[in-house]
Design a protein around this motif. Structure first.
Motif, short mmCIF file in Angstrom:
data_model
loop_
_atom_site.label_atom_id
_atom_site.label_comp_id
_atom_site.label_asym_id
_atom_site.label_seq_id
_atom_site.Cartn_x
_atom_site.Cartn_y
_atom_site.Cartn_z
N VAL A 167 0.82 -1.22 0.00
CA VAL A 167 0.00 0.00 0.00
C VAL A 167 0.85 1.27 0.00
CG1 VAL A 167 -1.93 -1.15 1.13
CG2 VAL A 167 -0.23 0.05 2.52
N LEU A 168 2.15 1.11 0.06
CA LEU A 168 3.04 2.28 0.05
C LEU A 168 2.88 3.14 -1.20
CD1 LEU A 168 5.31 3.94 1.33
CD2 LEU A 168 6.96 2.36 0.25
N PRO A 169 2.77 2.56 -2.41
CA PRO A 169 2.56 3.41 -3.59
C PRO A 169 1.30 4.27 -3.46
CG PRO A 169 3.18 1.20 -4.26
CD PRO A 169 2.93 1.14 -2.79
N GLY A 170 0.24 3.68 -2.92
CA GLY A 170 -0.98 4.45 -2.71
C GLY A 170 -0.78 5.58 -1.72
N TRP A 171 -0.04 5.31 -0.66
CA TRP A 171 0.23 6.34 0.33
C TRP A 171 1.02 7.51 -0.27
CZ3 TRP A 171 -1.24 8.27 4.72
CH2 TRP A 171 -0.40 9.12 5.43
N LEU A 172 2.00 7.20 -1.10
CA LEU A 172 2.78 8.26 -1.74
C LEU A 172 1.91 9.11 -2.66
CD1 LEU A 172 6.03 6.26 -2.58
CD2 LEU A 172 5.66 7.86 -0.67
N VAL A 173 1.02 8.46 -3.40
CA VAL A 173 0.11 9.20 -4.27
C VAL A 173 -0.84 10.06 -3.44
CG1 VAL A 173 -1.82 8.96 -5.90
CG2 VAL A 173 0.23 7.55 -6.17
N TYR A 174 -1.33 9.49 -2.34
CA TYR A 174 -2.26 10.26 -1.50
C TYR A 174 -1.57 11.49 -0.91
CZ TYR A 174 -5.38 11.50 2.31
OH TYR A 174 -6.19 12.21 3.17
N ARG A 175 -0.34 11.33 -0.45
CA ARG A 175 0.38 12.48 0.10
C ARG A 175 0.61 13.54 -0.98
NH1 ARG A 175 -0.86 13.38 4.56
NH2 ARG A 175 0.67 15.07 4.40
N TRP A 176 0.86 13.12 -2.20
CA TRP A 176 1.00 14.07 -3.30
C TRP A 176 -0.31 14.83 -3.53
CZ3 TRP A 176 -1.62 14.05 -8.04
CH2 TRP A 176 -1.17 15.02 -8.95
N ILE A 177 -1.43 14.11 -3.47
CA ILE A 177 -2.73 14.77 -3.65
C ILE A 177 -2.97 15.79 -2.54
CG2 ILE A 177 -5.23 14.40 -3.63
CD1 ILE A 177 -4.74 11.67 -4.91
N VAL A 178 -2.73 15.40 -1.30
CA VAL A 178 -2.96 16.29 -0.17
C VAL A 178 -2.09 17.54 -0.27
CG1 VAL A 178 -2.68 16.53 2.34
CG2 VAL A 178 -3.74 14.47 1.38
N ASN A 179 -0.87 17.39 -0.74
CA ASN A 179 0.07 18.51 -0.79
C ASN A 179 -0.11 19.40 -2.01
OD1 ASN A 179 1.35 17.77 1.63
ND2 ASN A 179 2.72 16.35 0.55
N THR A 180 -0.84 18.93 -3.01
CA THR A 180 -0.96 19.72 -4.24
C THR A 180 -2.37 20.21 -4.52
OG1 THR A 180 -1.24 17.70 -5.56
CG2 THR A 180 1.00 18.56 -5.32
N VAL A 181 -3.39 19.48 -4.06
CA VAL A 181 -4.77 19.87 -4.34
C VAL A 181 -5.26 20.83 -3.26
CG1 VAL A 181 -7.14 19.06 -4.60
CG2 VAL A 181 -5.25 17.71 -5.54
N PRO A 182 -5.65 22.04 -3.62
CA PRO A 182 -6.10 23.00 -2.60
C PRO A 182 -7.48 22.65 -2.06
CG PRO A 182 -6.39 23.93 -4.79
CD PRO A 182 -5.66 22.61 -4.97
N SER A 183 -7.74 23.04 -0.83
CA SER A 183 -9.04 22.83 -0.20
C SER A 183 -9.30 23.98 0.75
CB SER A 183 -9.07 21.49 0.55
OG SER A 183 -8.24 21.55 1.69
#
Length: 431
Positions: A236-252
């Motif tokens: 699940v590490l690849p998913g975690w890396l993608v999720y952290r990228w989303i959190v750090n780049t997608v504004p909310s």
């Protein structure tokens, strides 16, 4: 990595007042009764292409029927409004964690057309596709064809599942599809597929990290606790890396990193629970309106070897409860464990008991209709008339199972089973 196919030798272990059927002893009468009443072992295991096609057609028909009788909600608020806003205009900020569940809104926008209609079609396709995956999973865990079909229909007609046909503008249908695909990959020995699945899942819902739990449980017996934990984490590490990228780049509209979750956790919902009868009441409602009688059947097969290995999944499923009050929807994610376990119980029952239980399950399939009338008082996402009806059906099921168990007529004798190796060759063995 590969894993052995499901060990169905657990079929010959029965509950109260039962014992293992000897293979070289016993009367001829008992042997003939066993072969006559038990489901043939060759019918369980790897489904054929024709059976998968039939499962897909059944899923399509069941979904179409529910879509026909269900009205559509008006997405004016809450989760649905957040996702539709993202699908219509990605530049508009929405609350986290919704803002980080970008995959389905982005897919909707790329397909084009009216966002509501396109989002609905995507969710509908995910729900139909989940059906044959659940069927295949149930088969691989030891169920025969008709039982696996019935379990699939039970999921597609459960009240919590039907809710997503009423309000399809959510990411849960896609998440359910990915969960079903992940579990099927685990049990057929393609556990490495969890890595790409987790990457896709990371853009759908945060539950992707929970896939490490069933992977760990499945591998633990073969690799040991430490190695299984390491492998599960890496999957699940690849998913975690993608999720952290989303959190750090997608504004909310909230601070990146989960700040928006604080006000939505169970700790901030005290008055919400109190207004609805308290946490214990909602827990009982959740059980009744998620799988109902299927829960009772599932409990009776939790000792099955492969079901035990997958029970780790219930930790992240129930762990979701601290993040909100939609427990009925959260617990629906337990379907890869509950339905296969219940199916195993159902096919082990004696024909007379099974007929009674199947009749009860047929009545339960119709209970969502009670929460649809009148349409302006739709209560699929709140306790409604189906609660007491489902509780009564569960009570009747419990009485039937206990009564026949006490008389020693609950379980049917089982023949010697066969298990299949990963290369597709049957290896018959005495138990």
């Amino acid at each position: 990595m590969s894993e052995e196919t499901p060990d169905r030798s657990g079929w010959i272990e029965h509950g109260h007042g039962a014992s293992t059927i000897p293979t070289q002893q016993g009367s001829k009468i008992r042997a003939s009764e066993s072969l006559a009443q038990a489901e043939p072992s060759i019918a369980a295991g790897r489904p054929t292409a024709g059976q998968l096609l039939l499962a897909l057609l059944v899923a399509l028909v069941v979904t179409a029927i529910w879509r026909k009788v269900l009205p559509m909600s008006v997405p004016l608020c809450c989760d649905a409004k957040q996702y539709l806003t993202m699908a219509a205009d990605p530049t508009r900020l929405v609350k986290s964690p919704y803002a980080h569940r970008i995959l389905i809104p982005d897919l909707t926008r790329r397909i084009g057309g009216d966002p509501q209609l396109t989002f609905d079609r995507v969710s509908l396709a995910c729900m139909v596709a989940t059906g044959p995956l659940v069927y295949a999973l149930t088969r691989r865990l030891g169920s025969v064809h008709w039982v696996a079909l019935l379990a699939m229909v039970g999921l597609l007609s459960s009240r919590a599942w039907v809710y997503y046909l009423y309000s399809p503008w959510l990411t849960d249908p896609a998440a359910m599809l990915l969960v079903a695909a992940a579990f099927l990959a685990i049990v057929i020995g393609w556990i490495w597929l969890l890595a790409p699945i987790s990457i896709v899942f990371a853009g759908v819902r945060e539950l992707f990290v929970g896939l490490a739990a069933p992977a760990f449980g499945w591998l633990r017996g073969r690799l040991g606790t430490l190695r299984a934990g390491l492998v599960a984490g890496l999957l699940v590490l690849p998913g975690w890396l993608v999720y952290r990228w989303i959190v750090n780049t997608v504004p909310s509209t909230e601070i990146p990193g989960g700040g928006g979750l604080k006000s939505q956790t169970i700790f901030g919902l005290g008055s919400w629970f109190a207004d609805r009868g308290g946490a214990m009441y909602l827990f009982a409602v959740m059980i009744a309106l998620s799988f109902g009688c299927w829960w009772l059947l599932a409990v009776m097969s939790l000792r099955d070897h492969n079901i035990r290995r997958l029970l780790w999944w219930l930790i992240p499923v129930f762990g979701q409860f601290i993040f909100g009050g939609d427990w009925g929807r959260f617990v629906l994610y337990a379907f890869p464990v509950v339905l296969p376990a219940a199916a195993l119980t159902l096919q082990r029952l004696r024909p007379r008991v099974r007929a009674v239980v199947v009749t009860i399950l047929a009545f339960q399939l119709l209970t969502p209709l009670l929460d649809m009338a009148p349409a302006e008082r739709m209560r699929l996402n709140n306790p409604g008339p189906s609660v007491p009806v489902t509780v009564v059906l569960m009570a009747v099921t419990a009485v039937v199972l206990v009564a026949f168990s006490a008389s020693g007529r609950l379980w049917q004798p089982q023949p010697v089973t066969a298990s299949s190796h990963d290369d597709g060759q049957d290896a018959r063995r005495l138990t």
